[in-house]
Design a protein around this motif. Structure first.
Motif, PDB file in Angstrom:
ATOM      1  N   MET A  48       2.038  -5.502  -1.032  1.00 24.87           N
ATOM      2  CA  MET A  48       2.207  -6.570  -2.163  1.00 24.87           C
ATOM      3  C   MET A  48       2.380  -5.907  -3.661  1.00 24.87           C
ATOM      4  SD  MET A  48      -0.967  -9.262  -2.677  1.00 24.87           S
ATOM      5  CE  MET A  48      -1.678  -9.275  -1.267  1.00 24.87           C
ATOM      6  N   GLY A  49       1.820  -4.682  -3.921  1.00 22.84           N
ATOM      7  CA  GLY A  49       1.795  -4.044  -5.171  1.00 22.84           C
ATOM      8  C   GLY A  49       1.045  -5.017  -5.926  1.00 22.84           C
ATOM      9  N   PRO A  50       0.857  -4.531  -7.421  1.00 25.70           N
ATOM     10  CA  PRO A  50       1.716  -3.694  -7.982  1.00 25.70           C
ATOM     11  C   PRO A  50       1.307  -2.247  -8.053  1.00 25.70           C
ATOM     12  CG  PRO A  50       0.525  -4.870  -9.475  1.00 25.70           C
ATOM     13  CD  PRO A  50       0.311  -5.506  -8.147  1.00 25.70           C
ATOM     14  N   TYR A  51       0.214  -2.127  -7.503  1.00 24.58           N
ATOM     15  CA  TYR A  51      -0.255  -0.624  -7.796  1.00 24.58           C
ATOM     16  C   TYR A  51       0.222   0.171  -6.567  1.00 24.58           C
ATOM     17  CZ  TYR A  51      -3.392  -1.715  -3.444  1.00 24.58           C
ATOM     18  OH  TYR A  51      -3.738  -1.835  -2.085  1.00 24.58           O
ATOM     19  N   TYR A  52       0.552   1.480  -6.743  1.00 26.38           N
ATOM     20  CA  TYR A  52       0.898   2.110  -5.783  1.00 26.38           C
ATOM     21  C   TYR A  52      -0.106   2.402  -4.759  1.00 26.38           C
ATOM     22  CZ  TYR A  52       5.039   3.357  -8.922  1.00 26.38           C
ATOM     23  OH  TYR A  52       6.125   3.395  -9.530  1.00 26.38           O
ATOM     24  N   GLU A  53       0.266   2.514  -3.361  1.00 28.14           N
ATOM     25  CA  GLU A  53      -0.667   2.546  -2.433  1.00 28.14           C
ATOM     26  C   GLU A  53      -1.758   3.563  -2.407  1.00 28.14           C
ATOM     27  OE1 GLU A  53       2.695   2.741  -2.052  1.00 28.14           O
ATOM     28  OE2 GLU A  53       2.857   0.626  -2.203  1.00 28.14           O
ATOM     29  N   THR A  54      -2.979   3.418  -1.901  1.00 28.17           N
ATOM     30  CA  THR A  54      -3.783   4.454  -1.777  1.00 28.17           C
ATOM     31  C   THR A  54      -3.278   5.483  -0.535  1.00 28.17           C
ATOM     32  OG1 THR A  54      -5.274   3.641  -0.039  1.00 28.17           O
ATOM     33  CG2 THR A  54      -5.799   3.165  -2.247  1.00 28.17           C
ATOM     34  N   ALA A  55      -4.166   6.566  -0.623  1.00 30.46           N
ATOM     35  CA  ALA A  55      -3.701   7.736   0.467  1.00 30.46           C
ATOM     36  C   ALA A  55      -3.878   7.340   1.834  1.00 30.46           C
ATOM     37  CB  ALA A  55      -4.132   9.270  -0.026  1.00 30.46           C
ATOM     38  N   ALA A  56      -4.971   6.502   1.737  1.00 27.82           N
ATOM     39  CA  ALA A  56      -5.422   6.093   3.185  1.00 27.82           C
ATOM     40  C   ALA A  56      -4.550   5.166   3.743  1.00 27.82           C
ATOM     41  CB  ALA A  56      -7.079   5.517   3.023  1.00 27.82           C
ATOM     42  N   GLU A  57      -4.096   4.120   2.800  1.00 27.76           N
ATOM     43  CA  GLU A  57      -3.198   3.086   3.185  1.00 27.76           C
ATOM     44  C   GLU A  57      -1.944   3.700   3.929  1.00 27.76           C
ATOM     45  OE1 GLU A  57      -4.616  -0.879   0.290  1.00 27.76           O
ATOM     46  OE2 GLU A  57      -2.868   0.813  -0.548  1.00 27.76           O
ATOM     47  N   ILE A  58      -1.557   4.753   2.956  1.00 22.13           N
ATOM     48  CA  ILE A  58      -0.162   5.415   3.601  1.00 22.13           C
ATOM     49  C   ILE A  58      -0.493   6.194   4.759  1.00 22.13           C
ATOM     50  CG2 ILE A  58       1.676   7.072   3.138  1.00 22.13           C
ATOM     51  CD1 ILE A  58       1.734   4.777   1.367  1.00 22.13           C
ATOM     52  N   ARG A  59      -1.643   6.845   5.095  1.00 21.35           N
ATOM     53  CA  ARG A  59      -1.978   7.335   6.403  1.00 21.35           C
ATOM     54  C   ARG A  59      -1.656   6.275   7.543  1.00 21.35           C
ATOM     55  NH1 ARG A  59      -5.947  10.515   3.517  1.00 21.35           N
ATOM     56  NH2 ARG A  59      -7.457   8.896   4.057  1.00 21.35           N
ATOM     57  N   MET A  60      -2.478   5.164   7.238  1.00 24.33           N
ATOM     58  CA  MET A  60      -2.388   4.053   8.317  1.00 24.33           C
ATOM     59  C   MET A  60      -1.043   3.523   8.400  1.00 24.33           C
ATOM     60  SD  MET A  60      -3.961   0.320   7.847  1.00 24.33           S
ATOM     61  CE  MET A  60      -2.609  -0.260   6.964  1.00 24.33           C
ATOM     62  N   ILE A  61      -0.362   3.412   7.593  1.00 26.64           N
ATOM     63  CA  ILE A  61       1.083   2.796   8.061  1.00 26.64           C
ATOM     64  C   ILE A  61       1.743   3.944   8.481  1.00 26.64           C
ATOM     65  CG2 ILE A  61       1.089   0.651   6.736  1.00 26.64           C
ATOM     66  CD1 ILE A  61       2.862   2.123   4.699  1.00 26.64           C
ATOM     67  N   LYS A  62       1.579   5.270   8.067  1.00 25.78           N
ATOM     68  CA  LYS A  62       2.527   6.235   8.802  1.00 25.78           C
ATOM     69  C   LYS A  62       2.157   6.275  10.248  1.00 25.78           C
ATOM     70  CE  LYS A  62       2.911  11.330   8.759  1.00 25.78           C
ATOM     71  NZ  LYS A  62       4.254  11.888   8.144  1.00 25.78           N
ATOM     72  N   ASN A  63       0.920   6.369  10.658  1.00 17.81           N
ATOM     73  CA  ASN A  63       0.752   6.043  11.894  1.00 17.81           C
ATOM     74  C   ASN A  63       1.097   5.031  12.860  1.00 17.81           C
ATOM     75  OD1 ASN A  63      -0.927   8.479  12.059  1.00 17.81           O
ATOM     76  ND2 ASN A  63      -2.852   7.385  11.494  1.00 17.81           N
ATOM     77  N   HIS A  64       1.530   4.007  12.163  1.00 18.82           N
ATOM     78  CA  HIS A  64       2.000   2.681  12.604  1.00 18.82           C
ATOM     79  C   HIS A  64       3.316   2.712  12.576  1.00 18.82           C
ATOM     80  CE1 HIS A  64      -2.102   1.450  12.342  1.00 18.82           C
ATOM     81  NE2 HIS A  64      -1.659   0.689  13.193  1.00 18.82           N
ATOM     82  N   GLY A  65       4.081   3.857  12.046  1.00 16.98           N
ATOM     83  CA  GLY A  65       5.735   3.999  12.361  1.00 16.98           C
ATOM     84  C   GLY A  65       6.397   3.616  11.259  1.00 16.98           C
ATOM     85  N   ALA A  66       5.779   3.645   9.870  1.00 14.40           N
ATOM     86  CA  ALA A  66       6.763   3.304   8.602  1.00 14.40           C
ATOM     87  C   ALA A  66       7.189   4.342   8.169  1.00 14.40           C
ATOM     88  CB  ALA A  66       5.603   2.708   7.505  1.00 14.40           C
ATOM     89  N   ASP A  67       8.233   4.519   7.758  1.00 17.87           N
ATOM     90  CA  ASP A  67       9.010   5.802   7.034  1.00 17.87           C
ATOM     91  C   ASP A  67       9.122   5.563   5.635  1.00 17.87           C
ATOM     92  OD1 ASP A  67      10.013   7.223   9.500  1.00 17.87           O
ATOM     93  OD2 ASP A  67      10.787   5.123   9.966  1.00 17.87           O
ATOM     94  N   ALA A  68       9.058   4.309   5.111  1.00 18.48           N
ATOM     95  CA  ALA A  68       9.080   4.225   3.854  1.00 18.48           C
ATOM     96  C   ALA A  68       8.245   3.145   3.247  1.00 18.48           C
ATOM     97  CB  ALA A  68      10.569   3.983   3.417  1.00 18.48           C
ATOM     98  N   VAL A  69       8.017   2.886   1.883  1.00 22.38           N
ATOM     99  CA  VAL A  69       6.830   1.818   1.491  1.00 22.38           C
ATOM    100  C   VAL A  69       7.499   1.456   0.046  1.00 22.38           C
ATOM    101  CG1 VAL A  69       5.522   3.669   0.386  1.00 22.38           C
ATOM    102  CG2 VAL A  69       4.452   1.537   0.975  1.00 22.38           C
ATOM    103  N   GLY A  70       7.239  -0.084  -0.034  1.00 23.76           N
ATOM    104  CA  GLY A  70       7.785  -0.471  -1.268  1.00 23.76           C
ATOM    105  C   GLY A  70       7.243  -1.902  -1.303  1.00 23.76           C
ATOM    106  N   MET A  71       7.743  -2.643  -2.450  1.00 23.97           N
ATOM    107  CA  MET A  71       7.026  -4.023  -2.750  1.00 23.97           C
ATOM    108  C   MET A  71       7.960  -5.053  -2.994  1.00 23.97           C
ATOM    109  SD  MET A  71       5.005  -2.409  -6.156  1.00 23.97           S
ATOM    110  CE  MET A  71       4.246  -0.591  -6.200  1.00 23.97           C
ATOM    111  N   SER A  72       9.256  -4.834  -2.343  1.00 24.69           N
ATOM    112  CA  SER A  72      10.230  -5.949  -2.320  1.00 24.69           C
ATOM    113  C   SER A  72      10.876  -5.907  -0.896  1.00 24.69           C
ATOM    114  CB  SER A  72      11.322  -5.521  -3.201  1.00 24.69           C
ATOM    115  OG  SER A  72      11.926  -4.396  -2.936  1.00 24.69           O
ATOM    116  N   THR A  73      12.103  -6.612  -0.874  1.00 24.52           N
ATOM    117  CA  THR A  73      13.008  -6.523   0.323  1.00 24.52           C
ATOM    118  C   THR A  73      12.587  -7.375   1.580  1.00 24.52           C
ATOM    119  OG1 THR A  73      14.055  -4.819  -0.541  1.00 24.52           O
ATOM    120  CG2 THR A  73      14.393  -5.036   1.929  1.00 24.52           C
ATOM    121  N   VAL A  74      11.206  -7.352   1.679  1.00 25.51           N
ATOM    122  CA  VAL A  74      10.879  -8.155   3.048  1.00 25.51           C
ATOM    123  C   VAL A  74      10.736  -9.759   3.059  1.00 25.51           C
ATOM    124  CG1 VAL A  74       8.951  -8.518   4.820  1.00 25.51           C
ATOM    125  CG2 VAL A  74       9.485  -6.105   3.997  1.00 25.51           C
ATOM    126  N   PRO A  75      10.499 -10.369   1.845  1.00 25.89           N
ATOM    127  CA  PRO A  75      10.560 -11.501   1.774  1.00 25.89           C
ATOM    128  C   PRO A  75      12.047 -12.004   1.911  1.00 25.89           C
ATOM    129  CG  PRO A  75       9.278 -10.890  -0.141  1.00 25.89           C
ATOM    130  CD  PRO A  75       9.752  -9.731   0.800  1.00 25.89           C
TER     131      PRO A  75
END
Ligand code: HPA
Length: 274
Positions: free
Chosen positions: A189-216
């Motif tokens: 959702m943003g607008p804050y840049y994610e926390t390190a824990a959030e990034i670790r979580m989504i890395k484990n779930h197969g994410a290669d990149a993270v952003g705040m747009s494009t999906v909708p």
């Protein structure tokens, strides 16, 4: 949004009254990725603020406009400036221009964005073909009563980024000597840049990149029957992967540098669209 269909038709009629072009290819230009504008010929602009029912910009000095023109002989419609959920728009408002694009005759849509890299094979400046998304916002543009004139109640999302278009983008990149990677884009959702824990979580779930747009926009386009190609520019490594703090200025600067190659690539893809 009440009477969304009527609103979309009104926006569409206004745009059609301003020009006779019938582009089938649409492009959304991400932050700092505007270089493509320089290769558009016979350019015509329509400001978002002039289009009835278009979302109103919340940012002072924010320049949002539709750009009509030709790239290598192909008619295109580009969005210079997009709407983000973190600005306070509803998901339907964020995706509203895609509904209008559909009524204008757009059949293929190229979405670009700036994002953070999670896959450590990437580095700032890497261009990534998006092959799937993870929606981490507990909302999407299809919530609410469904209007069958737009699409089906339960749309398939097994190929959000069209494999034919991905193959085309890869072949063209290989011919042009443009380096690229491929991966899954996670939309926060943003607008804050994610926390390190959030990034670790989504890395484990197969994410290669993270952003705040494009999906909708991807969800709406698939619902509407528009084929999507997504290309991300990795502007920084995600929180916890890079050692320094995030800087929006650095994000935009890196995007602007990568925009040169991205624009050449996208222009060639458009030339080869059918
Ligand atoms: N996270 C989310 N959005 C972004 C990033 C990021 O690291 N970089 C550019 N847009």
């Amino acid at each position: 949004m009440d009477n969304m269909y009527d609103k979309v038709m009104e926006s569409t009629k206004y745009i059609q009254s301003k020009n006779n072009l019938k582009p089938k290819v649409g492009v959304v230009l991400g932050s700092g990725l505007g270089d493509l504008i320089d290769v558009i010929e016979e350019i015509e602009y329509i400001s978002y603020e002039d289009i009835p029912n278009f979302p109103k910009s919340t940012v002072i000095g924010h320049q949002g406009r539709l750009v009509f023109g030709k790239i290598n002989g192909v008619d295109i419609l580009a969005m210079q400036g997009r709407f983000h959920y973190f600005e306070g728009y509803t998901m339907k408002e964020v995706a509203y221009p895609i509904f209008v694009m559909k009524q204008l005759g757009i059949e293929q849509l190229i979405l670009t964005n700036a994002c953070g890299g999670i896959n450590t094979d990437f580095q700032p400046g890497t261009l990534m073909i998006i092959n799937d998304f993870i929606n981490l916002v507990s909302d999407n543009p299809l919530i609410g009563v469904n209007d069958e004139r737009f699409g089906t109640r339960f749309p398939d999302m097994s190929e959000p980024y069209k494999l034919d278009l991905i193959d085309k983008a890869k072949n063209i990149a290989n011919e042009m000597g443009i380096e690229y990677k491929e991966g899954v884009y996670a939309g926060f959702m943003g607008p804050y840049y994610e926390t390190a824990a959030e990034i670790r979580m989504i890395k484990n779930h197969g994410a290669d990149a993270v952003g705040m747009s494009t999906v909708p926009e991807t969800i709406a386009a698939n619902y509407l029957g528009i084929d999507v190609l997504g290309i991300s520019c990795i502007t920084n490594m995600a929180t916890g992967i890079q050692k320094h703090k995030h800087s929006h200025e650095r994000v935009v600067e890196t995007a602007q540098k990568a925009s040169v190659n991205l624009s050449k690539w996208v222009a060639k893809i458009i030339e080869n669209m059918n």
